[in-house]
Design a protein around this motif. Structure first.
Motif, mmCIF file in Angstrom:
data_model
loop_
_atom_site.group_PDB
_atom_site.id
_atom_site.type_symbol
_atom_site.label_atom_id
_atom_site.label_comp_id
_atom_site.label_asym_id
_atom_site.label_seq_id
_atom_site.Cartn_x
_atom_site.Cartn_y
_atom_site.Cartn_z
ATOM 1 N N LEU A 84 -3.556 1.306 -14.511
ATOM 2 C CA LEU A 84 -4.462 2.414 -14.235
ATOM 3 C C LEU A 84 -3.814 3.707 -14.703
ATOM 4 C CD1 LEU A 84 -5.504 1.315 -10.643
ATOM 5 C CD2 LEU A 84 -6.897 1.167 -12.714
ATOM 6 N N THR A 85 -4.585 4.523 -15.426
ATOM 7 C CA THR A 85 -4.044 5.817 -15.852
ATOM 8 C C THR A 85 -4.122 6.826 -14.708
ATOM 9 O OG1 THR A 85 -6.187 6.518 -16.720
ATOM 10 C CG2 THR A 85 -4.658 5.443 -18.270
ATOM 11 N N HIS A 86 -5.186 6.755 -13.923
ATOM 12 C CA HIS A 86 -5.333 7.587 -12.726
ATOM 13 C C HIS A 86 -6.490 7.015 -11.908
ATOM 14 C CE1 HIS A 86 -8.135 9.372 -15.606
ATOM 15 N NE2 HIS A 86 -8.722 10.059 -14.649
ATOM 16 N N LEU A 87 -6.714 7.602 -10.740
ATOM 17 C CA LEU A 87 -7.632 6.964 -9.793
ATOM 18 C C LEU A 87 -8.987 7.666 -9.687
ATOM 19 C CD1 LEU A 87 -5.012 6.032 -7.060
ATOM 20 C CD2 LEU A 87 -5.942 4.602 -8.897
ATOM 21 N N HIS A 88 -9.351 8.448 -10.693
ATOM 22 C CA HIS A 88 -10.725 8.960 -10.726
ATOM 23 C C HIS A 88 -11.698 7.781 -10.780
ATOM 24 C CE1 HIS A 88 -10.134 13.377 -12.289
ATOM 25 N NE2 HIS A 88 -10.208 13.314 -10.973
ATOM 26 N N VAL A 89 -12.882 8.009 -10.229
ATOM 27 C CA VAL A 89 -13.891 6.948 -10.157
ATOM 28 C C VAL A 89 -14.167 6.326 -11.525
ATOM 29 C CG1 VAL A 89 -16.371 6.587 -9.787
ATOM 30 C CG2 VAL A 89 -15.023 7.797 -8.066
ATOM 31 N N TYR A 114 -0.552 -1.691 -11.839
ATOM 32 C CA TYR A 114 0.345 -0.533 -11.987
ATOM 33 C C TYR A 114 -0.491 0.740 -12.081
ATOM 34 C CZ TYR A 114 3.896 -3.958 -13.424
ATOM 35 O OH TYR A 114 4.759 -5.019 -13.480
ATOM 36 N N GLY A 115 -0.106 1.758 -11.301
ATOM 37 C CA GLY A 115 -0.806 3.042 -11.369
ATOM 38 C C GLY A 115 0.090 4.133 -10.848
ATOM 39 N N PRO A 116 -0.382 5.374 -10.937
ATOM 40 C CA PRO A 116 0.490 6.492 -10.577
ATOM 41 C C PRO A 116 0.832 6.562 -9.090
ATOM 42 C CG PRO A 116 -1.706 7.259 -11.209
ATOM 43 C CD PRO A 116 -1.676 5.799 -11.467
ATOM 44 N N MET A 122 -4.254 13.138 -4.819
ATOM 45 C CA MET A 122 -4.598 11.732 -4.992
ATOM 46 C C MET A 122 -3.654 10.815 -4.211
ATOM 47 S SD MET A 122 -7.133 12.171 -7.076
ATOM 48 C CE MET A 122 -7.599 10.599 -7.825
ATOM 49 N N PRO A 123 -4.173 9.688 -3.704
ATOM 50 C CA PRO A 123 -3.286 8.716 -3.050
ATOM 51 C C PRO A 123 -2.430 7.991 -4.086
ATOM 52 C CG PRO A 123 -5.485 7.797 -3.271
ATOM 53 C CD PRO A 123 -5.566 9.218 -3.785
ATOM 54 N N ALA A 124 -1.330 7.432 -3.631
ATOM 55 C CA ALA A 124 -0.560 6.530 -4.502
ATOM 56 C C ALA A 124 -1.387 5.267 -4.736
ATOM 57 C CB ALA A 124 0.758 6.173 -3.836
ATOM 58 N N THR A 125 -1.077 4.561 -5.799
ATOM 59 C CA THR A 125 -1.832 3.338 -6.118
ATOM 60 C C THR A 125 -1.714 2.311 -4.990
ATOM 61 O OG1 THR A 125 -1.498 3.785 -8.459
ATOM 62 C CG2 THR A 125 -2.120 1.547 -7.877
ATOM 63 N N THR A 126 -0.540 2.193 -4.385
ATOM 64 C CA THR A 126 -0.372 1.252 -3.262
ATOM 65 C C THR A 126 -1.291 1.627 -2.090
ATOM 66 O OG1 THR A 126 1.529 2.588 -2.618
ATOM 67 C CG2 THR A 126 2.011 0.511 -3.684
ATOM 68 N N GLU A 127 -1.368 2.944 -1.830
ATOM 69 C CA GLU A 127 -2.181 3.448 -0.714
ATOM 70 C C GLU A 127 -3.672 3.201 -0.998
ATOM 71 O OE1 GLU A 127 -2.534 7.914 1.142
ATOM 72 O OE2 GLU A 127 -1.007 7.558 -0.359
ATOM 73 N N TRP A 128 -4.057 3.454 -2.232
ATOM 74 C CA TRP A 128 -5.452 3.279 -2.661
ATOM 75 C C TRP A 128 -5.864 1.804 -2.553
ATOM 76 C CZ3 TRP A 128 -7.054 0.856 -7.413
ATOM 77 C CH2 TRP A 128 -8.385 1.069 -7.761
ATOM 78 N N VAL A 159 3.918 4.057 -10.101
ATOM 79 C CA VAL A 159 4.739 4.598 -11.192
ATOM 80 C C VAL A 159 5.163 6.022 -10.824
ATOM 81 C CG1 VAL A 159 4.705 5.283 -13.621
ATOM 82 C CG2 VAL A 159 3.468 3.223 -12.885
ATOM 83 N N PRO A 160 6.462 6.337 -10.920
ATOM 84 C CA PRO A 160 6.891 7.695 -10.556
ATOM 85 C C PRO A 160 6.292 8.772 -11.471
ATOM 86 C CG PRO A 160 8.751 6.369 -11.356
ATOM 87 C CD PRO A 160 7.568 5.466 -11.313
ATOM 88 N N LEU A 161 6.007 9.930 -10.896
ATOM 89 C CA LEU A 161 5.423 11.042 -11.667
ATOM 90 C C LEU A 161 6.475 12.058 -12.089
ATOM 91 C CD1 LEU A 161 2.194 11.599 -9.583
ATOM 92 C CD2 LEU A 161 2.387 10.504 -11.816
ATOM 93 N N SER A 162 7.656 11.942 -11.494
ATOM 94 C CA SER A 162 8.739 12.813 -11.926
ATOM 95 C C SER A 162 10.042 12.020 -11.866
ATOM 96 C CB SER A 162 8.824 14.055 -11.033
ATOM 97 O OG SER A 162 9.212 13.664 -9.724
#
Ligand SMILES: [Zn+2]
Length: 301
Positions: A84-89, A114-116, A122-128, A159-162
């Motif tokens: 996933l690149t990001h969690l927008h709908v 795998y996602g941000p 935005m929530p983390a991918t695990t949280e989402w 995936v870490p953002l920083s």
């Protein structure tokens, strides 16, 4: 004799041969070439990478992508990872359809997603994923896919953002995934590079390149899928979120991509393909193609 000499040379230079894209083995199929609009006549963002005629990696799962996945003849049991690149709908909303649909397949190996990581918005991918399929999730009736009691388990990886650096995940001897944080306004977002059979395909996702990271990730890509959600004249919020065509041209030239596919097409960019291409051509003279749903691009040609 020459053939044997060539094979001998390949043995001497294994690193070189790994970097060569093996023709006819990898294809990128567009499952969704649109953005979030309802009346654009396109499914929302999604791409399917085929390796040796097997559906291998899914990149984003926007609305409509599960229907187009079925139309391609792909089998969900073959998919090694969802990125996933990001969690927008418009990039993620069909995941429940894929998970439910997989019940009717023979899938019996775990599915990594795998996602941000999360940020303030935005929530983390695990949280989402837990909010969808966890014990208290909205689709809690499918929580067996989180607990491992179903025929396979969904595993989310954040995936870490920083720092703004590449992060690589080798998921098999043949497949390597590399993520890079990108700037998509306030949204947690990454771009993805997938390497398989020596072929490299990079997906920008939605971004405006304020982080100046994509050309590094995409360097030398056989195919670079770029999102053109705004025209050259974009200002304000739209330009804060998305790349203009001239930005696309600068990035693909810097990356020395061998082929560029323009996707995430929207009504505000419709019928402006010629002017977008002219802006890209100011910087880049390689092959540029515009994506439509179900288009299939052979990588390495
Ligand atoms: Zn989008």
């Amino acid at each position: 004799m020459l053939r044997y000499l060539f094979i001998g040379l390949l043995g001497l230079f294994p690193l070189l041969t790994m970097a060569m894209c093996e023709p006819q083995r990898v294809m990128v199929q567009v499952l969704g070439s649109g953005g979030p609009e309802l009346n654009d006549g396109r499914a929302s963002t999604s791409y399917l990478l085929w390796l040796d005629n097997k559906a291998t990696v899914l990149v984003d799962v926007g609305p409509g992508s599960s229907v187009n996945f079925g139309k391609t003849g792909a089998d969900i049991k073959d998919v090694a990872a969802i990125l996933l690149t990001h969690l927008h709908v418009d990039h993620s909303a069909d995941l429940p359809a894929f998970v439910k649909g997989s019940y009717f397949s023979q899938r019996d190996v775990d599915l990594p997603l795998y996602g941000p990581s999360g940020n303030q918005l935005m929530p983390a991918t695990t949280e989402w994923l837990a909010a969808l399929f966890g014990e208290n999730g909205v689709y809690r009736y499918l929580s067996d896919y989180m607990s491992g009691e179903a025929s396979y388990r969904l595993n989310a990886i954040d995936v870490p953002l920083s720092p703004l650096k590449m992060k690589t995940y080798a998921i098999s001897p043949q497949i390597e995934l590399t993520a890079m944080p990108v700037h998509h306004g306030p949204v947690a977002a990454v771009a993805w590079r997938v390497t398989m059979a020596g072929c490299t395909v990079t997906f920008s996702g939605d971004m405006n390149d304020d982080f100046d990271t994509l050309s590094t990730l995409a360097e030398g890509s056989d195919v670079l899928v770029m999102h053109n959600a705004v025209p050259e004249t974009a200002k304000g919020a739209a330009a804060h979120l998305h790349m203009t065509p001239s930005q696309i041209g600068r990035i693909v030239e810097a990356a020395q991509a061998k082929q560029v596919i323009i996707s995430h097409r929207m009504r505000r960019t419709n019928d402006r393909e010629a002017s977008a291409l002219a802006e890209i051509r100011r910087y880049y003279d390689g092959r540029v193609l515009f994506a439509d749903d179900l288009d299939n691009f052979i990588v390495g040609q």
